[in-house]
Enzyme design. Structure first.
Site, short mmCIF file in Angstrom:
data_model
loop_
_atom_site.label_atom_id
_atom_site.label_comp_id
_atom_site.label_asym_id
_atom_site.label_seq_id
_atom_site.Cartn_x
_atom_site.Cartn_y
_atom_site.Cartn_z
N HIS A 199 69.22 31.79 18.53
CA HIS A 199 70.34 31.18 19.25
C HIS A 199 71.15 32.26 19.97
O HIS A 199 71.50 33.29 19.37
CB HIS A 199 71.26 30.42 18.29
CG HIS A 199 70.71 29.12 17.85
ND1 HIS A 199 70.16 28.92 16.59
CD2 HIS A 199 70.59 27.93 18.50
CE1 HIS A 199 69.76 27.66 16.48
NE2 HIS A 199 69.99 27.04 17.62
N TYR A 224 73.72 23.69 14.17
CA TYR A 224 72.57 23.66 13.27
C TYR A 224 72.96 24.00 11.84
O TYR A 224 72.12 24.03 10.96
CB TYR A 224 71.52 24.69 13.75
CG TYR A 224 70.62 24.17 14.84
CD1 TYR A 224 69.32 23.77 14.56
CD2 TYR A 224 71.05 24.09 16.16
CE1 TYR A 224 68.49 23.30 15.55
CE2 TYR A 224 70.23 23.62 17.16
CZ TYR A 224 68.95 23.23 16.85
OH TYR A 224 68.12 22.76 17.85
N HIS A 227 62.08 18.85 13.02
CA HIS A 227 63.11 19.76 13.50
C HIS A 227 64.26 19.88 12.51
O HIS A 227 65.02 20.87 12.54
CB HIS A 227 63.65 19.29 14.86
CG HIS A 227 64.39 20.34 15.61
ND1 HIS A 227 63.79 21.46 16.15
CD2 HIS A 227 65.71 20.46 15.91
CE1 HIS A 227 64.70 22.21 16.76
NE2 HIS A 227 65.87 21.63 16.62
N ARG A 284 60.70 26.83 15.13
CA ARG A 284 60.41 25.50 15.65
C ARG A 284 58.92 25.20 15.49
O ARG A 284 58.10 26.10 15.31
CB ARG A 284 60.77 25.43 17.14
CG ARG A 284 62.23 25.74 17.46
CD ARG A 284 62.45 25.71 18.96
NE ARG A 284 63.84 25.96 19.32
CZ ARG A 284 64.36 27.16 19.56
NH1 ARG A 284 63.57 28.24 19.47
NH2 ARG A 284 65.63 27.29 19.90
N LYS A 297 61.49 28.57 23.03
CA LYS A 297 62.03 27.48 23.84
C LYS A 297 62.97 27.98 24.93
O LYS A 297 62.96 27.47 26.06
CB LYS A 297 62.77 26.49 22.93
CG LYS A 297 63.35 25.29 23.66
CD LYS A 297 64.06 24.37 22.71
CE LYS A 297 64.67 23.18 23.43
NZ LYS A 297 65.38 22.27 22.50
N ARG A 330 64.44 23.04 10.54
CA ARG A 330 65.13 24.19 11.16
C ARG A 330 66.62 24.16 10.80
O ARG A 330 67.21 25.21 10.51
CB ARG A 330 64.92 24.14 12.67
CG ARG A 330 65.58 25.27 13.45
CD ARG A 330 65.02 25.26 14.88
NE ARG A 330 65.84 25.99 15.81
CZ ARG A 330 65.79 27.30 16.02
NH1 ARG A 330 64.96 28.04 15.31
NH2 ARG A 330 66.55 27.89 16.91
#
Length: 338
Positions: free
Chosen positions: A304, A313, A278, A199, A224, A281
């Site tokens: 994740h 994603y 983003h 990120r 995050k 990513r």
């Protein structure tokens, strides 16, 4: 700060904070009054002071949101954005509603009012804060609420995940814009994002002390979701890192706002105004799967912890899978002929 005053032969300490009952007590000495006032303020700021003694009929939603911000939100990584959402809730008429009279219909009215202004995802985040605030007030602050009205309404549907991938023409336009850019960090920053799936915030907090080029790994102390992770570095990522100057403890000694502004200029120059940083990513994670990495391997790189989120994603190109199927068939026929 507590108010300290002398009254006759004693000293009185008084503490007043929005969302809390006025607190006062008399002492023989000023030092005792000051110490007591300081302790009460510390309890308020830490969220350990009960407001059960307050007459609930006058307590407003805005007041308990104020306490929630001081005691709960401030400890979250997203405290700044949450403070803004709390301000939105407080500014709406629902903020002036008495907590004991708050109903599902009032919350539904807030939802509908906000949906006329912002997207459903924004409204969901705001109502999630209100729901948690009310739950904390019920369970931990002694505020007598029979139920949580936010839980009685239907929240806006979450938006569908973005399907953004860099098509060949878009990638070429982005590369050309990067070559023309005079901002030294944009090209390595973009390339490293695509090579690692990191990120923007993770790239900006990455420190040279946590980069081991010989072992080909980079360690992220803060992410995050609050969990640290170690990222394997591809040959492309190694090349980018080796080409960067080491003038600071951080790999990219930049502010998030500076990068945001530079990115906006870059994407407009490339003719890709809808492309988000983003999205890089998404592109990286999709490429990881397309080269044959497994779900656990990609999750290790991306960080994740939920497979369903990881899949949001992932946007695989059917033509890439078609080539893999053809290759598998060719290998199978070759083996059969032998």
């Amino acid at each position: 700060m507590a108010t300290i005053r002398k009254r006759g032969t004693s000293w009185q300490a008084q503490v007043r904070r929005d969302g809390f009952p006025p607190l006062s007590r008399s002492f023989r000495t000023k030092a005792e009054a000051v110490a007591w006032g300081r302790d009460r303020e510390r309890e308020i700021e830490g969220g350990s002071l009960s407001v059960a003694t307050r007459e609930p009929k006058g307590l407003t939603v805005a007041e308990i949101l104020r306490r929630y911000q001081a005691a709960v939100s401030c400890k979250k990584r997203g405290a700044r954005s949450e403070r803004s959402r709390i301000g939105t809730l407080q500014a709406h008429p629902i903020g002036q509603a008495q907590v004991r009279r708050l109903s599902a219909s009032m919350v539904a009215r807030y939802r509908d009012d906000r949906l006329e202004i912002v997207a459903g995802d924004s409204v969901r985040r705001e109502l999630t804060i209100l729901r948690h605030c009310l739950e904390v007030a019920r369970r931990e602050w002694g505020i007598p609420l029979p139920s949580n009205p936010v839980g009685q309404i239907k929240l806006p549907e979450p938006s569908k995940g973005r399907q953004q991938r860099l098509e060949a023409e878009q990638a070429q336009a982005l590369i050309l814009a990067l070559k023309r850019s005079r901002v030294w960090y944009l090209r390595p920053l973009v390339n490293l994002a695509i090579e690692t799936g990191m990120r923007r915030g993770e790239l900006l907090t990455l420190r040279w002390a946590n980069v081991d080029l010989s072992s080909r790994i980079a360690y992220l102390e803060t992410t995050k979701n609050g969990h640290s992770r170690t990222i394997p570095l591809s040959p492309g990522a190694l090349s980018v890192l080796k080409g960067l100057p080491r003038t600071d403890a951080r790999v990219f000694p930049l502010t998030g706002n500076a990068v945001r502004l530079a990115w906006e200029r870059l994407r407009n120059r490339a003719g890709l105004p809808e492309l988000r940083f983003h999205d890089l990513r998404h592109e990286a994670i999709s490429r990881f799967f397309e080269i044959g990495l497994s779900i656990p391997e990609v999750a290790l790189i991306s960080g994740h912890r939920d497979t369903r989120t990881l899949m949001r994603y992932t946007h695989l190109r059917p033509e890439v899978l078609a080539k893999k199927l053809q290759q598998a068939r060719d290998v199978g026929q070759s083996g059969a002929s032998e």
